[in-house]
Design an enzyme around this catalytic site. Structure first.
Site, PDB file in Angstrom:
ATOM      1  CB  VAL A   1      -0.967  -0.006   1.211  1.00  0.00           C
ATOM      2  CG1 VAL A   1      -1.861   1.234   1.174  1.00  0.00           C
ATOM      3  CG2 VAL A   1      -1.826  -1.266   1.216  1.00  0.00           C
TER       4      VAL A   1
ATOM      5  CE  LYS B   1      -7.322  -5.009   6.638  1.00  0.00           C
ATOM      6  NZ  LYS B   1      -6.780  -4.711   5.340  1.00  0.00           N
TER       7      LYS B   1
ATOM      8  CD  GLU C   1     -13.758   5.610   2.590  1.00  0.00           C
ATOM      9  OE1 GLU C   1     -14.400   6.607   2.882  1.00  0.00           O
ATOM     10  OE2 GLU C   1     -14.256   4.460   2.607  1.00  0.00           O
TER      11      GLU C   1
ATOM     12  CB  VAL D   1     -14.083  -0.839   5.575  1.00  0.00           C
ATOM     13  CG1 VAL D   1     -15.206  -1.832   5.266  1.00  0.00           C
ATOM     14  CG2 VAL D   1     -13.875  -0.725   7.071  1.00  0.00           C
TER      15      VAL D   1
ATOM     16  CB  ILE E   1     -15.783   0.250  -1.902  1.00  0.00           C
ATOM     17  CG1 ILE E   1     -15.651  -0.894  -2.908  1.00  0.00           C
ATOM     18  CG2 ILE E   1     -17.222   0.736  -1.816  1.00  0.00           C
ATOM     19  CD1 ILE E   1     -16.485  -2.124  -2.539  1.00  0.00           C
TER      20      ILE E   1
ATOM     21  N   GLY F   1      -0.459  -9.369  -3.997  1.00  0.00           N
ATOM     22  CA  GLY F   1      -0.426  -8.355  -2.930  1.00  0.00           C
ATOM     23  C   GLY F   1      -1.721  -8.242  -2.153  1.00  0.00           C
TER      24      GLY F   1
ATOM     25  CD  GLU G   1      -4.196  -7.701   5.717  1.00  0.00           C
ATOM     26  OE1 GLU G   1      -3.317  -7.099   6.361  1.00  0.00           O
ATOM     27  OE2 GLU G   1      -4.992  -7.111   4.961  1.00  0.00           O
TER      28      GLU G   1
ATOM     29  CG  ASP H   1      -8.924  -8.359   6.363  1.00  0.00           C
ATOM     30  OD1 ASP H   1      -8.203  -7.415   6.736  1.00  0.00           O
ATOM     31  OD2 ASP H   1      -9.653  -8.300   5.358  1.00  0.00           O
TER      32      ASP H   1
ATOM     33  CE  LYS I   1     -10.832  -5.388   5.063  1.00  0.00           C
ATOM     34  NZ  LYS I   1     -10.524  -6.252   3.927  1.00  0.00           N
TER      35      LYS I   1
HETATM   36  P1  NDP Z   1       3.159  -4.847   3.613  1.00  0.00           P
HETATM   37  O1  NDP Z   1       3.566  -5.978   4.467  1.00  0.00           O
HETATM   38  O2  NDP Z   1       3.287  -4.966   2.144  1.00  0.00           O
HETATM   39  O3  NDP Z   1       3.935  -3.510   4.051  1.00  0.00           O
HETATM   40  C1  NDP Z   1       4.209  -3.203   5.371  1.00  0.00           C
HETATM   41  C2  NDP Z   1       5.295  -2.148   5.377  1.00  0.00           C
HETATM   42  O4  NDP Z   1       5.598  -1.789   6.715  1.00  0.00           O
HETATM   43  C3  NDP Z   1       6.629  -2.626   4.754  1.00  0.00           C
HETATM   44  O5  NDP Z   1       7.202  -1.598   3.992  1.00  0.00           O
HETATM   45  C4  NDP Z   1       7.485  -2.932   5.962  1.00  0.00           C
HETATM   46  O6  NDP Z   1       8.871  -2.756   5.731  1.00  0.00           O
HETATM   47  C5  NDP Z   1       7.002  -1.867   6.914  1.00  0.00           C
HETATM   48  N1  NDP Z   1       7.280  -2.221   8.310  1.00  0.00           N
HETATM   49  C6  NDP Z   1       6.855  -3.300   8.973  1.00  0.00           C
HETATM   50  N2  NDP Z   1       7.330  -3.275  10.246  1.00  0.00           N
HETATM   51  C7  NDP Z   1       8.079  -2.162  10.353  1.00  0.00           C
HETATM   52  C8  NDP Z   1       8.850  -1.586  11.392  1.00  0.00           C
HETATM   53  N3  NDP Z   1       8.961  -2.173  12.582  1.00  0.00           N
HETATM   54  N4  NDP Z   1       9.494  -0.428  11.153  1.00  0.00           N
HETATM   55  C9  NDP Z   1       9.415   0.173   9.941  1.00  0.00           C
HETATM   56  N5  NDP Z   1       8.690  -0.320   8.916  1.00  0.00           N
HETATM   57  C10 NDP Z   1       8.041  -1.475   9.120  1.00  0.00           C
HETATM   58  O7  NDP Z   1       1.641  -4.530   4.001  1.00  0.00           O
HETATM   59  P2  NDP Z   1       0.517  -3.845   3.109  1.00  0.00           P
HETATM   60  O8  NDP Z   1       1.066  -2.658   2.438  1.00  0.00           O
HETATM   61  O9  NDP Z   1      -0.185  -4.881   2.311  1.00  0.00           O
HETATM   62  O10 NDP Z   1      -0.521  -3.408   4.234  1.00  0.00           O
HETATM   63  C11 NDP Z   1      -0.314  -2.254   5.030  1.00  0.00           C
HETATM   64  C12 NDP Z   1      -1.597  -1.957   5.799  1.00  0.00           C
HETATM   65  O11 NDP Z   1      -2.653  -1.723   4.857  1.00  0.00           O
HETATM   66  C13 NDP Z   1      -2.064  -3.103   6.689  1.00  0.00           C
HETATM   67  O12 NDP Z   1      -2.685  -2.563   7.827  1.00  0.00           O
HETATM   68  C14 NDP Z   1      -3.113  -3.801   5.812  1.00  0.00           C
HETATM   69  O13 NDP Z   1      -4.066  -4.483   6.564  1.00  0.00           O
HETATM   70  C15 NDP Z   1      -3.726  -2.617   5.115  1.00  0.00           C
HETATM   71  N6  NDP Z   1      -4.385  -2.903   3.851  1.00  0.00           N
HETATM   72  C16 NDP Z   1      -3.751  -3.627   2.881  1.00  0.00           C
HETATM   73  C17 NDP Z   1      -4.372  -3.852   1.670  1.00  0.00           C
HETATM   74  C18 NDP Z   1      -3.732  -4.634   0.583  1.00  0.00           C
HETATM   75  O14 NDP Z   1      -4.401  -4.909  -0.417  1.00  0.00           O
HETATM   76  N7  NDP Z   1      -2.467  -5.035   0.698  1.00  0.00           N
HETATM   77  C19 NDP Z   1      -5.705  -3.320   1.401  1.00  0.00           C
HETATM   78  C20 NDP Z   1      -6.271  -2.539   2.473  1.00  0.00           C
HETATM   79  C21 NDP Z   1      -5.634  -2.358   3.652  1.00  0.00           C
HETATM   80  P3  NDP Z   1       9.669  -3.677   4.659  1.00  0.00           P
HETATM   81  O15 NDP Z   1       9.110  -3.286   3.331  1.00  0.00           O
HETATM   82  O16 NDP Z   1      11.105  -3.297   4.814  1.00  0.00           O
HETATM   83  O17 NDP Z   1       9.359  -5.093   5.019  1.00  0.00           O
HETATM   84  N1  HSE Z   2      -6.096  -8.706   2.846  1.00  0.00           N
HETATM   85  C1  HSE Z   2      -7.189  -7.805   2.643  1.00  0.00           C
HETATM   86  C2  HSE Z   2      -8.172  -8.431   1.677  1.00  0.00           C
HETATM   87  C3  HSE Z   2      -6.680  -6.517   2.105  1.00  0.00           C
HETATM   88  O1  HSE Z   2      -7.834  -9.422   1.033  1.00  0.00           O
HETATM   89  O2  HSE Z   2      -9.297  -7.957   1.590  1.00  0.00           O
HETATM   90  C4  HSE Z   2      -7.740  -5.454   1.982  1.00  0.00           C
HETATM   91  O3  HSE Z   2      -8.182  -5.030   3.219  1.00  0.00           O
END
Ligand code: NDP
Ligand code: HSE
Length: 445
Positions: free
Chosen positions: A21, A112, A136, A139, A143, A194, A197, A208, A212
């Site tokens: 994200v 979430k 936003e 959830v 959307i 991607g 989680e 998850d 939501k």
């Molecule tokens: P990722 O695992 O892809 O990214 C997490 C990021 O956080 C990485 O860049 C990681 O670093 C960094 N990170 C983790 N721990 C630490 C730390 N201790 N110090 C500094 N940086 C840290 O997760 P997502 O991007 O998929 O998800 C992020 C959030 O968004 C979550 O809450 C998820 O539930 C939510 N979300 C995700 C969606 C999706 O489709 N993926 C959709 C909607 C919500 P590094 O890159 O070095 O590992």
């Molecule tokens: N892992 C979550 C999903 C990301 O598959 O819906 C979006 O919140």
């Protein structure tokens, strides 16, 4: 909002997390910055992003000086106005969020799990420190469900909200249905896209989507529901038998969140489980990574929102929409009609609400049993169902000659969780029943 170039204020944004994200937000804010700056009347600066591993190769290119492995430095940087918490998890994310709010920054989040567990504390902290927490993206991915619920549908009370809130599960179920593959065959593709989680159990065991559902229930009904008080089941145990038989009966299997409120008795029910839904319903056509949310309001009637529920771009769209709201707030625009800081609005919404127990759920059921293929087995099973007062609506048998076993698939007329729970316990004890009986609910809205 109109401002000439020289008088434009610069808003600095820090990202906690530069994963799926975070990189999406960076990518789109960079690519579309001038259009967004034009619309918002400010300059936007992506100040820094925090990661855990500085040596990791990133898909989105960014100057090394912009990355840090110390997220606290972003939170503590007085020049940063907006902090986007995109790290995930609850421990560190909670601390960083609270610290940023205490420092008067606006926090934007997609987390979430954090809101479900600590929303009350976080909202109170935002209130106390005169700032905002926007969420936003938490959830249904892209959307705009939170804006819709709080603003577009502000005239309504909601007897029923239900829908598909987990993109990963929906993607897996869709491919199982279309391609006849097993759950294990597909989960790797969902990871590569991607959607999944970091803690996969969140997606695969229903947590998850339950998070939501808790957030939506709070926004619609002013009551935080604890996960331990909810029925939460995931999709791991669904097989091709279930998908095929559901199809034969005119259903599809979807992981559903169901939030009901009976305004006469003032009872609220929040649950999350796979369900058979009629294939003719629009919700049944919400496939792949898409989410769908059906909101029945007492004024508007039923509205269905469908869109991408997970993935980099859809989620970045929602985060950037919150960044835009945060910029408006920083420029002194009035707060939205209802926002998370409106404790009184939510206290009023939730006044006197009682939580229904999962055992109060009434539904028709689908039951799968694997049994020894020998005389008298079916009679014994139907005897148990009959003694428990469970009325059979349909039954089909698939024989597996090689293992001298058979799979029996039933649907029932309306029953309830208590009766079905007792029935399963009795069926499980029968020597002729091989595996644990498997149950799904049938949901007709
Ligand atoms: P990722 O695992 O892809 O990214 C997490 C990021 O956080 C990485 O860049 C990681 O670093 C960094 N990170 C983790 N721990 C630490 C730390 N201790 N110090 C500094 N940086 C840290 O997760 P997502 O991007 O998929 O998800 C992020 C959030 O968004 C979550 O809450 C998820 O539930 C939510 N979300 C995700 C969606 C999706 O489709 N993926 C959709 C909607 C919500 P590094 O890159 O070095 O590992
Ligand atoms: N892992 C979550 C999903 C990301 O598959 O819906 C979006 O919140």
């Amino acid at each position: 909002m109109v401002a000439n170039q020289s008088s434009k204020r610069t808003i600095k944004i820090g990202l906690l997390g530069f994963g799926v994200v975070g990189q999406g937000v960076w990518k789109h804010l960079t690519a579309d910055r001038s259009a967004l700056e034009q619309r918002l009347g400010v300059k936007l600066e992506l100040a820094r992003a925090a990661v855990s591993d500085l040596s990791k190769k990133r898909d989105v290119r960014v100057a090394k000086s912009k990355l840090t492995d110390d997220p606290q430095t972003i939170v503590d940087d007085p020049s940063i106005d907006i902090v986007c918490e995109l790290i995930g998890g609850t421990k560190l994310a909670r601390k960083l969020t609270l610290d940023a709010l205490k420092a008067g920054k606006i926090v934007v989040s997609a987390n979430k799990a954090l809101i479900c567990d600590y929303g009350e504390e976080i909202f109170a902290c935002a209130r106390k420190h005169g700032t905002h927490y926007f969420f936003e993206a938490s959830v249904a991915g892209g959307i705009p469900i939170i804006k819709t619920l709080r603003e577009g549908l502000v005239a309504n009370r909601f007897p029923l909200i239900y829908g598909i809130l987990n993109g990963t599960s929906n993607y897996i179920l869709t491919r199982m249905e279309r391609e006849g593959l097993s759950f294990e065959d597909i989960v790797g593709d969902a990871r590569a896209l991607g959607y999944v989680e970091a803690d996969e159990s969140l997606d695969l065991d229903g947590w998850d989507a339950a998070h939501k559902a808790v957030i939506l229930a709070y926004l619609a009904h002013g009551r935080w529901v604890k996960l331990k008080d909810m029925l939460v089941e995931g999709i791991r145990d669904i097989t091709q038998h279930d998908i095929t038989y559901a199809r034969e009966l005119g259903y599809k299997i979807k992981l559903l969140a169901v939030i009901t409120r009976d305004f006469d008795s003032n009872r609220l029910s929040v649950r999350l489980h796979p369900a058979l839904i009629p294939a003719r319903e629009m919700m049944a056509s919400v496939d792949e990574v898409f989410n769908g949310i059906s909101l029945t309001g007492d004024v508007v009637g039923t509205t269905l929102l469908v869109g991408r529920g997970a993935g980099q771009d859809a989620t970045a769209s929602a985060v950037i929409s919150d960044i835009a709201d945060a910029v408006h707030a920083l420029l002194g625009a009035p707060a939205p009609i209802i926002c998370e800081e409106d404790a009184e609005v939510y206290a009023d919404l939730g006044a006197g609400v009682e939580l229904a127990s999962p055992s109060d759920i009434h539904a028709s059921y689908y039951l799968r049993l694997r049994v020894k293929d020998q005389p008298g087995v079916l009679a014994k099973i139907t005897e148990v169902l009959s003694e428990q007062g469970v009325s059979i609506a349909s039954m089909i048998q698939h024989e597996e000659l090689s293992s001298r076993s058979a799979t029996l698939l039933f649907t029932t007329h309306e029953s309830n969780e208590h009766v079905m729970g007792e029935t399963l316990k009795r069926l499980k004890k029968l020597k002729t029943v091989i595996d644990a009986p498997f149950l799904l609910r049938i949901f007709e809205s």
